[in-house]
Design an enzyme around this catalytic site. Structure first.
Site, PDB file in Angstrom:
ATOM      1  N   ASN A 230      -4.958  32.248 141.206  1.00 29.20           N
ATOM      2  CA  ASN A 230      -6.063  33.136 141.598  1.00 29.20           C
ATOM      3  C   ASN A 230      -6.642  32.624 142.905  1.00 29.20           C
ATOM      4  OD1 ASN A 230      -5.680  34.270 139.111  1.00 29.20           O
ATOM      5  ND2 ASN A 230      -7.710  33.789 138.327  1.00 29.20           N
ATOM      6  N   ASP A 298      -4.526  33.438 134.428  1.00 23.99           N
ATOM      7  CA  ASP A 298      -4.432  33.920 133.040  1.00 23.99           C
ATOM      8  C   ASP A 298      -3.043  33.718 132.454  1.00 23.99           C
ATOM      9  OD1 ASP A 298      -7.090  34.855 132.662  1.00 23.99           O
ATOM     10  OD2 ASP A 298      -6.646  36.425 134.130  1.00 23.99           O
ATOM     11  N   LYS A 308      14.796  25.542 142.994  1.00 25.86           N
ATOM     12  CA  LYS A 308      14.226  26.727 143.656  1.00 25.86           C
ATOM     13  C   LYS A 308      15.118  27.935 143.377  1.00 25.86           C
ATOM     14  CE  LYS A 308      13.040  28.727 148.031  1.00 25.86           C
ATOM     15  NZ  LYS A 308      13.242  28.725 149.456  1.00 25.86           N
ATOM     16  N   PRO A 325      -4.063  28.898 128.014  1.00 22.59           N
ATOM     17  CA  PRO A 325      -5.229  28.679 127.146  1.00 22.59           C
ATOM     18  C   PRO A 325      -6.495  29.144 127.850  1.00 22.59           C
ATOM     19  CG  PRO A 325      -4.431  26.590 128.063  1.00 22.59           C
ATOM     20  CD  PRO A 325      -3.432  27.644 128.429  1.00 22.59           C
ATOM     21  N   ASP A 326      -7.433  29.702 127.089  1.00 24.37           N
ATOM     22  CA  ASP A 326      -8.743  30.049 127.661  1.00 24.37           C
ATOM     23  C   ASP A 326      -9.651  28.839 127.469  1.00 24.37           C
ATOM     24  OD1 ASP A 326     -11.409  30.926 128.115  1.00 24.37           O
ATOM     25  OD2 ASP A 326     -10.695  32.992 127.941  1.00 24.37           O
ATOM     26  N   ILE A 327      -9.840  28.097 128.535  1.00 28.87           N
ATOM     27  CA  ILE A 327     -10.516  26.800 128.446  1.00 28.87           C
ATOM     28  C   ILE A 327     -11.968  26.973 128.026  1.00 28.87           C
ATOM     29  CG2 ILE A 327     -11.102  24.703 129.755  1.00 28.87           C
ATOM     30  CD1 ILE A 327      -8.667  25.515 131.614  1.00 28.87           C
ATOM     31  N   PHE A 344     -18.278  31.541 134.267  1.00 27.71           N
ATOM     32  CA  PHE A 344     -18.445  32.346 135.470  1.00 27.71           C
ATOM     33  C   PHE A 344     -17.609  33.615 135.328  1.00 27.71           C
ATOM     34  CE2 PHE A 344     -20.650  30.446 139.200  1.00 27.71           C
ATOM     35  CZ  PHE A 344     -21.274  29.438 138.505  1.00 27.71           C
ATOM     36  N   LYS A 358     -18.291  39.555 128.295  1.00 23.57           N
ATOM     37  CA  LYS A 358     -17.582  38.269 128.389  1.00 23.57           C
ATOM     38  C   LYS A 358     -18.350  37.166 127.672  1.00 23.57           C
ATOM     39  CE  LYS A 358     -15.094  37.877 131.827  1.00 23.57           C
ATOM     40  NZ  LYS A 358     -14.576  37.874 133.170  1.00 23.57           N
ATOM     41  N   LYS A 362     -16.488  35.195 124.686  1.00 20.21           N
ATOM     42  CA  LYS A 362     -16.124  33.788 124.831  1.00 20.21           C
ATOM     43  C   LYS A 362     -17.134  32.856 124.163  1.00 20.21           C
ATOM     44  CE  LYS A 362     -13.437  34.523 128.933  1.00 20.21           C
ATOM     45  NZ  LYS A 362     -12.519  33.769 129.761  1.00 20.21           N
TER      46      LYS A 362
END
Ligand code: C5P
Length: 432
Positions: A230, A298, A308, A325-327, A344, A358, A362
């Site tokens: 990202n 994600d 390569k 994983p969603d930390i 955030f 959100k 979460k």
């Protein structure tokens, strides 16, 4: 000030190029619901005219002691006592020196000597003047006697030099003023300049707390040279880590790949991928506060090619993706959940609505949301400004657009206040 009366500020404008910023400050003070009366020194009038100040403040502007002959109308003693807060901005080296020793040779210095109200000074001067032993002594003496002397910003100066001595942006000055006046909803900054705070770490808002911050992007390797990521400069997360350390916290900063120096007093752990970041976060727990600022990718590819991938070999590669994983969510669900969990959210549409969703999804206490749609997004991601809304169970607290380090200090000030109020000290305690 009586309950319900707008707070009154006496603004003393000294003679320096930064005097032009006082015009914007007056606008912010008025917008924030306070009244302002200006005194401008002779030097100040070389940069801003009393007419401009009168128009912006919608109050008479005072320039000389001899203007105040009519004691029945407004004498210097009355002028110095009517305000709730006296703000000297810009405070030149000369004004600071006169204040420190009590010289009263014009209207500004006479009022400053006569006042019995809290005084805040916002210095602006050349870096050599700021660092000069005489100025250091004067600032120390003023702080000792209870004047709130704000730290100037560092950066390029009007005189062509570089260093500390720049007047902070008007938003940051207003944040400090509103905090001293205890105005609700205004951006607050509990960090700079208070004498006790400077002298005694135990007075710092986050003294003895462990704050865990994630920052920057993660890189999810596809092969040895390609990755998924990202957009994220890491600047906001690093600024938060720095502000938390300045507020006395022990800070663990789990940083993705970014080109930023480690802030002073911060324990930095560098990671590359989301899974490494998740591991580092778990290893750093327990913490009192978790602030997940990182723009975690994600997805990652299910397999990482060892060599390569060649264009000619594969044509268009079919990348099989799997979820990272969603930390933030995992931390909020863990048995080591910090007392205050903050996420955030960079959004391109329905910023507040998505942040509220959100927060629930979460199980975070606060979500700090910002709009990154269109050209504004380009200036936020990688830029130095941010415009955030803090969503909590008490509602939405929208801050003005301000530099990322000011956002960081405002957020840390709110965290300090929440910890003090709720006596949060880590473990499983939810921030109510
Ligand atoms: O779901 P989304 O990426 O929009 O959520 C943003 C928040 O969740 C940020 O606080 C971010 O640091 C955190 N996050 C995380 N792990 C992920 C994805 C997001 O900690 N895998």
């Amino acid at each position: 000030m009586n309950a319900g009366d707008p707070p009154r500020i006496l603004l003393v404008i000294g003679g320096g190029i930064a005097a032009y910023k006082s015009c914007e400050l007056i606008r912010l003070i008025r917008k924030g619901g306070a009244q302002v009366t200006c005194i401008i020194t002779r030097g100040g009038q070389q940069f801003v005219t009393p007419m401009t100040l009168a128009a912006l403040s919608e109050n008479p502007v005072y320039t000389a002691l001899w203007d105040l002959k009519n004691e029945a109308e407004m004498g210097h003693i009355q002028l110095s006592r009517e305000a709730d807060l006296v703000v000297v901005c810009p405070a030149t080296a000369d004004l600071l020196a006169k204040m420190a020793v009590g010289i009263a040779d014009d209207l500004a210095t006479t009022v400053l000597l006569a006042t019995d109200k809290p005084v805040m000074a916002v210095p602006a001067m050349n870096v050599r003047m700021w660092e000069h032993a005489a100025t250091r002594r004067n600032v120390a003496a003023l702080r000792q006697s209870g004047v709130h002397v704000v730290e100037p910003d560092a950066g390029p100066m009007a005189c062509g030099e570089f260093g500390a001595g720049r007047l902070p942006e008007p938003e940051a000055v207003w944040a400090q003023i509103s905090q001293r006046l205890s105005l609700p909803g205004a951006a607050v900054d509990a960090l700079a300049g208070q004498p006790d705070f400077d002298r005694d770490p135990a007075h710092r808002a986050l003294h003895g707390k462990h704050v865990l911050v994630t920052a920057g992007p993660t890189h999810e390797p596809i092969d040895p040279v390609r990755y998924i990521a990202n957009r994220s400069s890491g600047k906001q997360g690093f600024a938060i880590a720095e502000a938390a350390a300045a507020a006395g916290a022990r800070v663990s900063l789990i940083a993705g790949p970014v080109q930023l120096d480690t802030p002073h007093g911060v324990d930095r752990i560098n990671v590359e991928s989301a899974r490494e970041m998740a591991e580092a976060v778990t290893a750093a727990l327990p913490a009192d506060v978790g602030i997940m600022v990182a723009a975690v990718a994600d997805w990652r590819t299910k397999d990482i090619a060892r060599e390569k991938m060649k264009k000619r070999d594969t044509g268009l590669p079919a990348l099989e993706l799997t979820e990272n994983p969603d930390i933030l969510a995992d931390m909020a669900a863990s048995s080591q959940r910090p007392g205050l969990v903050i996420g955030f959210a960079a959004e391109t549409q329905d910023v507040i609505g998505n942040a509220i969703a959100k927060r629930a999804r979460k199980n975070a206490d606060w979500i700090v949301a910002n709009d990154v749609s269109g050209p504004r997004g380009k200036s936020v991601m990688g830029g130095d400004m941010n415009h955030v809304h803090i969503v909590s169970d008490t509602g939405v607290d929208s801050l003005d657009a301000m530099p990322k380090d000011a956002v960081a200090r405002a957020l840390i000030a709110r965290i300090g206040a929440a910890l003090a109020q709720n006596n949060i000290d880590g473990g499983d305690t939810r921030n109510g």
